[in-house]
Motif scaffolding. Structure first.
Motif, mmCIF file in Angstrom:
data_model
loop_
_atom_site.group_PDB
_atom_site.id
_atom_site.type_symbol
_atom_site.label_atom_id
_atom_site.label_comp_id
_atom_site.label_asym_id
_atom_site.label_seq_id
_atom_site.Cartn_x
_atom_site.Cartn_y
_atom_site.Cartn_z
ATOM 1 N N LEU A 23 0.837 -1.204 0.000
ATOM 2 C CA LEU A 23 0.000 0.000 0.000
ATOM 3 C C LEU A 23 0.870 1.251 0.000
ATOM 4 O O LEU A 23 0.653 2.180 -0.782
ATOM 5 N N ALA A 24 1.882 1.277 0.868
ATOM 6 C CA ALA A 24 2.782 2.429 0.938
ATOM 7 C C ALA A 24 3.505 2.644 -0.389
ATOM 8 O O ALA A 24 3.639 3.780 -0.860
ATOM 9 N N LEU A 25 3.965 1.558 -1.000
ATOM 10 C CA LEU A 25 4.693 1.673 -2.269
ATOM 11 C C LEU A 25 3.795 2.143 -3.407
ATOM 12 O O LEU A 25 4.287 2.671 -4.404
ATOM 13 N N SER A 26 2.484 1.967 -3.267
ATOM 14 C CA SER A 26 1.554 2.402 -4.319
ATOM 15 C C SER A 26 1.263 3.905 -4.249
ATOM 16 O O SER A 26 0.647 4.458 -5.155
ATOM 17 N N ILE A 27 1.713 4.561 -3.175
ATOM 18 C CA ILE A 27 1.484 5.995 -2.991
ATOM 19 C C ILE A 27 2.756 6.741 -3.390
ATOM 20 O O ILE A 27 3.855 6.348 -2.993
ATOM 21 N N CYS A 79 10.035 12.568 4.486
ATOM 22 C CA CYS A 79 9.265 11.533 3.794
ATOM 23 C C CYS A 79 7.805 11.926 3.638
ATOM 24 O O CYS A 79 7.247 12.627 4.476
ATOM 25 N N SER A 80 7.187 11.426 2.574
ATOM 26 C CA SER A 80 5.768 11.682 2.313
ATOM 27 C C SER A 80 4.894 10.526 2.776
ATOM 28 O O SER A 80 3.731 10.714 3.116
ATOM 29 N N VAL A 81 5.437 9.321 2.739
ATOM 30 C CA VAL A 81 4.698 8.113 3.096
ATOM 31 C C VAL A 81 5.508 7.387 4.161
ATOM 32 O O VAL A 81 6.647 6.980 3.913
ATOM 33 N N ILE A 82 4.918 7.244 5.344
ATOM 34 C CA ILE A 82 5.649 6.669 6.475
ATOM 35 C C ILE A 82 4.915 5.430 6.967
ATOM 36 O O ILE A 82 3.706 5.466 7.197
ATOM 37 N N LEU A 83 5.657 4.357 7.112
ATOM 38 C CA LEU A 83 5.108 3.106 7.631
ATOM 39 C C LEU A 83 5.689 2.860 9.013
ATOM 40 O O LEU A 83 6.909 2.873 9.181
ATOM 41 N N VAL A 84 4.838 2.656 10.004
ATOM 42 C CA VAL A 84 5.270 2.315 11.361
ATOM 43 C C VAL A 84 4.996 0.832 11.564
ATOM 44 O O VAL A 84 3.836 0.403 11.568
ATOM 45 N N GLU A 133 0.603 16.126 0.468
ATOM 46 C CA GLU A 133 -0.099 15.303 1.459
ATOM 47 C C GLU A 133 0.859 14.271 2.055
ATOM 48 O O GLU A 133 1.669 13.675 1.347
ATOM 49 N N LYS A 134 0.763 14.088 3.347
ATOM 50 C CA LYS A 134 1.556 13.083 4.044
ATOM 51 C C LYS A 134 0.642 11.924 4.421
ATOM 52 O O LYS A 134 -0.531 12.118 4.753
ATOM 53 N N THR A 135 1.176 10.719 4.363
ATOM 54 C CA THR A 135 0.425 9.527 4.747
ATOM 55 C C THR A 135 1.258 8.738 5.737
ATOM 56 O O THR A 135 2.442 8.485 5.501
ATOM 57 N N ILE A 136 0.647 8.360 6.852
ATOM 58 C CA ILE A 136 1.312 7.486 7.811
ATOM 59 C C ILE A 136 0.470 6.227 7.957
ATOM 60 O O ILE A 136 -0.756 6.292 8.101
ATOM 61 N N ILE A 137 1.129 5.083 7.860
ATOM 62 C CA ILE A 137 0.463 3.786 7.939
ATOM 63 C C ILE A 137 0.965 3.070 9.179
ATOM 64 O O ILE A 137 2.172 2.860 9.342
#
Length: 195
Positions: A23-27, A79-84, A133-137
């Motif tokens: 999902l993160a890689l698709s953003i 970073c724009s897309v962050i995975l925790v 836009e920032k996204t955190i997962i």
């Protein structure tokens, strides 16, 4: 522009981390990976190694086992897309960092402190201003579907983890659950009770 919070849950080895990574890689945007696990033994070292191999060099990596709130602003700058990955290990680290519980008050104070830390991270993500836009997962384990644990520490952990998951899920724009490699959209299936 509203920043996005995404919640990904499931059982152990359900495929939730793989789903969250895809999902993160698709953003679009620079990817950041906040790893919360600590390698205390061979099994955990092996587990961390497998995650690192799967990520390869597509991510900016951050090892943050405790206070993500101290680093999240600077990570959002990079970073724009962050995975925790994952809330479960992060909560475990915070719960156990001061050793054994001395009293019920000690348990209560640790839970308050953990929920405050999580809320600080959520608030920082929501309030961070940027031209993009920032996204955190957040990846987490759903641990509340089994029987009540026999020992006190396991019960305390289950309860605190359940509250952490509820807090993050309640602030999320999207929530997914992976079971046996199959992912469902929880928010699409959410039922509200207005009574």
């Amino acid at each position: 522009m509203k920043n996005r919070i995404i919640f990904c849950t499931g059982g152990a080895r359900s495929g939730k981390s793989e789903f969250a990574e895809k999902l993160a890689l698709s953003i679009e945007g620079q990817k950041g990976y906040i790893a919360t696990g600590q390698a205390y033994d061979d099994e955990m070292r092996h587990r961390i190694h497998l995650h690192q191999e799967r990520r390869q060099d597509r991510w900016q990596n951050y090892e943050v086992p405790y206070y993500i709130s101290e680093y999240i602003h600077s990570i959002l700058e990079e970073c724009s897309v962050i995975l925790v990955d994952c809330l479960t290990m992060w909560t475990t680290n915070l719960l156990l960092q001061d050793g054994e519980f001395r009293s019920q008050d000690d348990i209560n104070q640790r839970e308050i402190s953990i929920l405050d830390e999580v809320q600080q991270v959520l608030d920082c993500v929501r309030n961070y201003e940027s031209i993009e836009e920032k996204t955190i997962i957040f990846v987490t384990n759903e641990i509340g579907l089994g029987i009540v644990p026999e020992n006190k520490l396991a019960r305390v952990f289950r309860d605190v983890m359940g509250r952490v998951n509820r807090l993050v899920a309640s602030h999320s724009d999207a929530a997914y659950m992976t079971m046996s490699g199959i992912t469902i959209d929880l928010k699409a299936l959410e039922v509200t009770n207005n009574g």
